[in-house]
Design a protein around this motif. Structure first.
Motif, PDB file in Angstrom:
ATOM      1  N   ILE A  96      41.548  43.694  37.978  1.00 53.36           N
ATOM      2  CA  ILE A  96      42.841  43.728  38.653  1.00 53.36           C
ATOM      3  C   ILE A  96      42.930  42.598  39.678  1.00 53.36           C
ATOM      4  O   ILE A  96      41.910  42.052  40.104  1.00 53.36           O
ATOM      5  CB  ILE A  96      43.077  45.087  39.356  1.00 53.36           C
ATOM      6  N   HIS A  97      44.147  42.257  40.048  1.00 54.61           N
ATOM      7  CA  HIS A  97      44.390  41.325  41.146  1.00 54.61           C
ATOM      8  C   HIS A  97      45.835  41.464  41.606  1.00 54.61           C
ATOM      9  O   HIS A  97      46.623  42.184  40.990  1.00 54.61           O
ATOM     10  CB  HIS A  97      44.075  39.874  40.743  1.00 54.61           C
ATOM     11  N   ARG A  98      46.178  40.814  42.684  1.00 50.70           N
ATOM     12  CA  ARG A  98      47.521  40.879  43.260  1.00 50.70           C
ATOM     13  C   ARG A  98      48.554  40.437  42.227  1.00 50.70           C
ATOM     14  O   ARG A  98      48.373  39.461  41.509  1.00 50.70           O
ATOM     15  CB  ARG A  98      47.601  39.972  44.491  1.00 50.70           C
ATOM     16  N   ILE A  99      49.639  41.165  42.168  1.00 54.81           N
ATOM     17  CA  ILE A  99      50.728  40.841  41.246  1.00 54.81           C
ATOM     18  C   ILE A  99      51.604  39.756  41.869  1.00 54.81           C
ATOM     19  O   ILE A  99      51.991  39.853  43.028  1.00 54.81           O
ATOM     20  CB  ILE A  99      51.580  42.080  40.936  1.00 54.81           C
ATOM     21  N   MET A 100      51.885  38.746  41.076  1.00 54.71           N
ATOM     22  CA  MET A 100      52.775  37.664  41.502  1.00 54.71           C
ATOM     23  C   MET A 100      53.925  37.578  40.498  1.00 54.71           C
ATOM     24  O   MET A 100      53.749  37.871  39.320  1.00 54.71           O
ATOM     25  CB  MET A 100      52.017  36.341  41.542  1.00 54.71           C
ATOM     26  N   LEU A 101      55.080  37.174  40.965  1.00 53.54           N
ATOM     27  CA  LEU A 101      56.247  37.032  40.093  1.00 53.54           C
ATOM     28  C   LEU A 101      56.657  35.569  39.980  1.00 53.54           C
ATOM     29  O   LEU A 101      56.703  34.855  40.988  1.00 53.54           O
ATOM     30  CB  LEU A 101      57.430  37.833  40.635  1.00 53.54           C
ATOM     31  N   PRO A 102      56.977  35.110  38.758  1.00 50.70           N
ATOM     32  CA  PRO A 102      57.485  33.751  38.617  1.00 50.70           C
ATOM     33  C   PRO A 102      58.906  33.665  39.186  1.00 50.70           C
ATOM     34  O   PRO A 102      59.742  34.519  38.915  1.00 50.70           O
ATOM     35  CB  PRO A 102      57.467  33.516  37.104  1.00 50.70           C
ATOM     36  N   THR A 103      59.140  32.661  39.996  1.00 52.61           N
ATOM     37  CA  THR A 103      60.440  32.479  40.635  1.00 52.61           C
ATOM     38  C   THR A 103      60.828  31.009  40.591  1.00 52.61           C
ATOM     39  O   THR A 103      59.983  30.139  40.794  1.00 52.61           O
ATOM     40  CB  THR A 103      60.376  32.941  42.108  1.00 52.61           C
ATOM     41  N   MET A 133      52.511  57.187  34.120  1.00 53.66           N
ATOM     42  CA  MET A 133      51.476  57.147  33.088  1.00 53.66           C
ATOM     43  C   MET A 133      50.266  58.022  33.451  1.00 53.66           C
ATOM     44  O   MET A 133      49.260  58.014  32.771  1.00 53.66           O
ATOM     45  CB  MET A 133      51.010  55.698  32.860  1.00 53.66           C
ATOM     46  N   LYS A 134      50.375  58.728  34.573  1.00 52.27           N
ATOM     47  CA  LYS A 134      49.327  59.618  35.062  1.00 52.27           C
ATOM     48  C   LYS A 134      48.044  58.872  35.429  1.00 52.27           C
ATOM     49  O   LYS A 134      46.942  59.388  35.287  1.00 52.27           O
ATOM     50  CB  LYS A 134      49.058  60.744  34.070  1.00 52.27           C
ATOM     51  N   ALA A 135      48.228  57.651  35.887  1.00 57.25           N
ATOM     52  CA  ALA A 135      47.108  56.878  36.424  1.00 57.25           C
ATOM     53  C   ALA A 135      47.124  57.059  37.938  1.00 57.25           C
ATOM     54  O   ALA A 135      48.068  57.614  38.493  1.00 57.25           O
ATOM     55  CB  ALA A 135      47.242  55.411  36.045  1.00 57.25           C
ATOM     56  N   GLY A 136      46.084  56.599  38.591  1.00 61.56           N
ATOM     57  CA  GLY A 136      45.958  56.787  40.029  1.00 61.56           C
ATOM     58  C   GLY A 136      47.103  56.191  40.811  1.00 61.56           C
ATOM     59  O   GLY A 136      47.579  55.095  40.526  1.00 61.56           O
ATOM     60  N   SER A 137      47.546  56.916  41.830  1.00 62.88           N
ATOM     61  CA  SER A 137      48.680  56.467  42.624  1.00 62.88           C
ATOM     62  C   SER A 137      48.329  55.296  43.533  1.00 62.88           C
ATOM     63  O   SER A 137      49.202  54.700  44.128  1.00 62.88           O
ATOM     64  CB  SER A 137      49.220  57.622  43.469  1.00 62.88           C
ATOM     65  N   TRP A 138      47.052  54.954  43.636  1.00 65.63           N
ATOM     66  CA  TRP A 138      46.684  53.855  44.526  1.00 65.63           C
ATOM     67  C   TRP A 138      46.182  52.620  43.790  1.00 65.63           C
ATOM     68  O   TRP A 138      45.556  51.754  44.359  1.00 65.63           O
ATOM     69  CB  TRP A 138      45.690  54.334  45.576  1.00 65.63           C
ATOM     70  N   ILE A 139      46.494  52.501  42.492  1.00 64.71           N
ATOM     71  CA  ILE A 139      46.107  51.304  41.726  1.00 64.71           C
ATOM     72  C   ILE A 139      46.782  50.065  42.309  1.00 64.71           C
ATOM     73  O   ILE A 139      46.141  49.034  42.501  1.00 64.71           O
ATOM     74  CB  ILE A 139      46.454  51.450  40.231  1.00 64.71           C
ATOM     75  N   VAL A 140      48.075  50.155  42.592  1.00 60.52           N
ATOM     76  CA  VAL A 140      48.800  48.993  43.113  1.00 60.52           C
ATOM     77  C   VAL A 140      48.203  48.548  44.440  1.00 60.52           C
ATOM     78  O   VAL A 140      48.031  47.348  44.688  1.00 60.52           O
ATOM     79  CB  VAL A 140      50.310  49.278  43.240  1.00 60.52           C
ATOM     80  N   SER A 141      47.854  49.501  45.282  1.00 56.63           N
ATOM     81  CA  SER A 141      47.227  49.177  46.557  1.00 56.63           C
ATOM     82  C   SER A 141      45.916  48.420  46.335  1.00 56.63           C
ATOM     83  O   SER A 141      45.631  47.428  47.007  1.00 56.63           O
ATOM     84  CB  SER A 141      46.978  50.466  47.345  1.00 56.63           C
ATOM     85  N   ALA A 142      45.120  48.872  45.363  1.00 56.27           N
ATOM     86  CA  ALA A 142      43.858  48.182  45.034  1.00 56.27           C
ATOM     87  C   ALA A 142      44.133  46.783  44.486  1.00 56.27           C
ATOM     88  O   ALA A 142      43.428  45.832  44.808  1.00 56.27           O
ATOM     89  CB  ALA A 142      43.060  49.005  44.030  1.00 56.27           C
ATOM     90  N   MET A 143      45.174  46.654  43.664  1.00 49.87           N
ATOM     91  CA  MET A 143      45.539  45.343  43.108  1.00 49.87           C
ATOM     92  C   MET A 143      45.904  44.370  44.226  1.00 49.87           C
ATOM     93  O   MET A 143      45.454  43.232  44.249  1.00 49.87           O
ATOM     94  CB  MET A 143      46.738  45.470  42.157  1.00 49.87           C
ATOM     95  N   GLN A 144      46.727  44.833  45.146  1.00 47.46           N
ATOM     96  CA  GLN A 144      47.249  43.954  46.182  1.00 47.46           C
ATOM     97  C   GLN A 144      46.177  43.472  47.164  1.00 47.46           C
ATOM     98  O   GLN A 144      46.389  42.518  47.897  1.00 47.46           O
ATOM     99  CB  GLN A 144      48.396  44.643  46.928  1.00 47.46           C
ATOM    100  N   LYS A 145      45.000  44.100  47.153  1.00 50.51           N
ATOM    101  CA  LYS A 145      43.907  43.687  48.033  1.00 50.51           C
ATOM    102  C   LYS A 145      43.061  42.561  47.436  1.00 50.51           C
ATOM    103  O   LYS A 145      42.192  42.023  48.108  1.00 50.51           O
ATOM    104  CB  LYS A 145      43.010  44.885  48.340  1.00 50.51           C
ATOM    105  N   THR A 146      43.305  42.217  46.174  1.00 46.22           N
ATOM    106  CA  THR A 146      42.536  41.166  45.506  1.00 46.22           C
ATOM    107  C   THR A 146      43.419  39.935  45.333  1.00 46.22           C
ATOM    108  O   THR A 146      44.495  40.028  44.750  1.00 46.22           O
ATOM    109  CB  THR A 146      42.035  41.645  44.124  1.00 46.22           C
ATOM    110  N   ASP A 161      37.910  56.992  38.470  1.00 44.29           N
ATOM    111  CA  ASP A 161      38.453  57.441  39.743  1.00 44.29           C
ATOM    112  C   ASP A 161      39.942  57.095  39.859  1.00 44.29           C
ATOM    113  O   ASP A 161      40.735  57.887  40.349  1.00 44.29           O
ATOM    114  CB  ASP A 161      37.656  56.814  40.884  1.00 44.29           C
ATOM    115  N   LEU A 162      40.314  55.901  39.399  1.00 50.60           N
ATOM    116  CA  LEU A 162      41.715  55.471  39.407  1.00 50.60           C
ATOM    117  C   LEU A 162      42.527  56.121  38.286  1.00 50.60           C
ATOM    118  O   LEU A 162      43.746  55.967  38.225  1.00 50.60           O
ATOM    119  CB  LEU A 162      41.808  53.947  39.257  1.00 50.60           C
ATOM    120  N   ASN A 163      41.821  56.808  37.376  1.00 52.69           N
ATOM    121  CA  ASN A 163      42.420  57.385  36.168  1.00 52.69           C
ATOM    122  C   ASN A 163      43.079  56.307  35.309  1.00 52.69           C
ATOM    123  O   ASN A 163      44.024  56.572  34.570  1.00 52.69           O
ATOM    124  CB  ASN A 163      43.413  58.502  36.500  1.00 52.69           C
ATOM    125  N   LEU A 164      42.566  55.085  35.425  1.00 52.48           N
ATOM    126  CA  LEU A 164      43.035  54.005  34.557  1.00 52.48           C
ATOM    127  C   LEU A 164      42.478  54.216  33.156  1.00 52.48           C
ATOM    128  O   LEU A 164      43.097  53.857  32.160  1.00 52.48           O
ATOM    129  CB  LEU A 164      42.606  52.646  35.111  1.00 52.48           C
TER     130      LEU A 164
END
Length: 194
Positions: A96-103, A133-146, A161-164
């Protein structure tokens, strides 16, 4: 492809470094609606790959889903989360890593596509998707830290643990010939005449 499968529930082997998040979430929704399982694995054909002209006519190819060195990172994790059951082996890499959007931005008077951090509303959209999708509610938080220019590969216990992923194991548990020996045979069992 889903129309061609019809009622059969074949597992999807994923080997991807990622891509576009909206497309990944759309794929995840299609996978879930079709009731399919996902796993991290590379398809290794035992005879010849479908795009090889030497294979001859026909669309049936034999192979296995090998987890060794398979990668599912970035937006691929959203596709993985779409599976009803999600499988990864400790020899595969899920990152995982921080999500970026093309702009589009003007730089020196020229229109240029640049990557920018996602706004809070988009973060909530991705978080809502993982929750659906019944995955962990804190996946995005973990992504944004990388940082977006690196990948944080997650250990198997963290994926659980993330239910990924919902279980660990080798892709053979979903694709080997043994799945046809059960009573009744697994939903993705296919009998072929050789």
């Amino acid at each position: 492809m889903l129309k061609k499968l019809g009622p059969r529930k074949l597992p999807l082997a994923l080997n991807s470094p990622g891509g576009e998040t909206d497309a990944a979430m759309a794929l995840g929704h299609m996978i879930r609606a079709s009731g399919l399982d996902t796993m991290v694995g590379k398809t290794e054909f035992s005879e010849c790959a479908p795009d090889t002209k030497a294979c001859g006519p026909g669309d049936l190819r034999f192979g296995v889903a090998n987890p060794v060195g398979a990668v599912c990172s970035s937006a691929c994790t959203m596709v993985l989360a779409g599976g009803v059951r999600r499988l990864a082996d400790s020899r595969a890499f899920v990152g995982i890593h921080r999500i970026m959007l093309p702009t589009a931005k003007k730089i020196h008077g020229k229109k240029t596509i640049v990557l920018v951090p996602i706004p809070k509303w988009y973060e909530r959209k991705v978080d809502s998707y993982f929750t659906e999708m019944k995955a962990g509610s804190w996946i995005v938080s973990a992504m944004q830290k990388t940082p977006d220019d690196s990948i944080r590969y997650l250990m198997t216990y963290k994926l659980l643990d993330l239910n990924l992923i919902t279980e660990t194991g080798h892709g053979d548990t979903r694709t080997s010939i043994d799945i046809c020996k059960t009573t009744p045979p697994a939903g993705n069992c296919r009998t072929v005449r050789q």
